[in-house]
Scaffold this motif. Structure first.
Motif: not given
Length: 271
Positions: A200, A203-204, A207, A210-211, A216, A218
């Protein structure tokens, strides 16, 4: 307000982060801006072992270049070379053979400007400002044409690069375009963020990246990264965690086992 250090190339919007400069910050470098440091510190809080991962990637780079030198490779194309730090490709290769030839490629103007400064007076190394997703521009660049001979094997390095190529941009086709340009006996060296090891917090962190209005990310599984080596024969030990690719000493392996597997690393040979 934008920062105005005298090393900043003209036209740089220092309020927009660059992953090349975020990486420089994570490695402890000084050529980054407040926007880069903000992104870097956010993802470091989520993944505290990230500086260790960055160091493992640099150590792998040195081992891979030395391995290619052992195979007779004397010319290298380093795509996404980033802002110069310690143990750059030309330093590793030219320590063993001063006539080894190296071309660095990066789209970040700060990375290119500092590479040009570092390579001043080095007739066997040069830098190209280009996006890796435009292989025709990379391969046709005057500096590459000056330094690399396509009748001899080439070492192609794509470290921490292909996870910035989204699926819609077809990373398989992109790698194949470079592969097809390489003569037989050439090698590809690759590291790629592992989706298999993500939790988690990771993943954060993705994010956050990507913000950030930057590139970005992948993440990909072992099978997906392995497929990027199509047309190359993986050398032993295959596609493994970055810290597990032919470690030669304690500094090549992180204390935390998960950090060794944060990146997949592999070297493939074109027959």
């Amino acid at each position: 307000m934008a920062e105005t250090q005298d090393w900043v190339p003209l036209g740089i919007d220092t309020n927009v982060p660059s992953m090349a400069r975020v990486y420089d910050y994570i490695l402890g470098g000084a050529h980054n801006f407040a926007a880069d440091r903000q992104v870097g510190s956010q993802i470091e809080k989520l993944v505290p072992g990230l500086p260790s991962v960055a160091r493992l990637n640099r150590r792998f780079l040195g081992r891979a270049v030395n391995f290619l030198m052992d195979q007779g490779i004397r010319q290298f194309l380093d795509i996404g070379s980033g802002i110069p730090t310690v143990a750059n490709v030309h330093e590793v290769a030219q320590e063993r053979d001063p006539e080894a030839r190296i071309v660095y490629v990066d789209k970040d103007p700060v990375a290119v400007a500092h590479s040009e400064l570092m390579l001043s007076g080095n007739k066997n190394a040069g830098v190209v400002q280009a996006d890796m997703r435009d292989p025709d521009a990379v391969l046709a660049s005057p500096e590459l044409q000056r330094l690399l001979r396509f009748d001899e094997p080439i070492g192609l390095l794509m470290l921490l690069m292909l996870h910035w190529v989204p699926d819609e941009d077809d990373p398989h086709k992109l790698v194949a375009r470079y592969r097809d340009a390489l003569p037989a006996g050439s090698f590809i060296v690759m590291t790629h963020v592992s989706e298999d090891q993500a939790d988690q917090k990771v993943d954060q962190a993705v994010d956050v990246v990507n913000r950030s209005k930057s590139d970005q990310m992948t993440m990909r599984t072992h099978g997906q990264v392995n497929a990027l080596f199509d047309g190359f024969e993986l050398v032993e030990p295959g596609l493994v965690g970055c810290g597990e690719w032919r470690p030669s000493g304690p500094g090549d392996i992180a204390d935390e086992a998960a950090m060794n597997m944060f990146l997949y690393a592999g070297v493939g040979r074109k027959d």
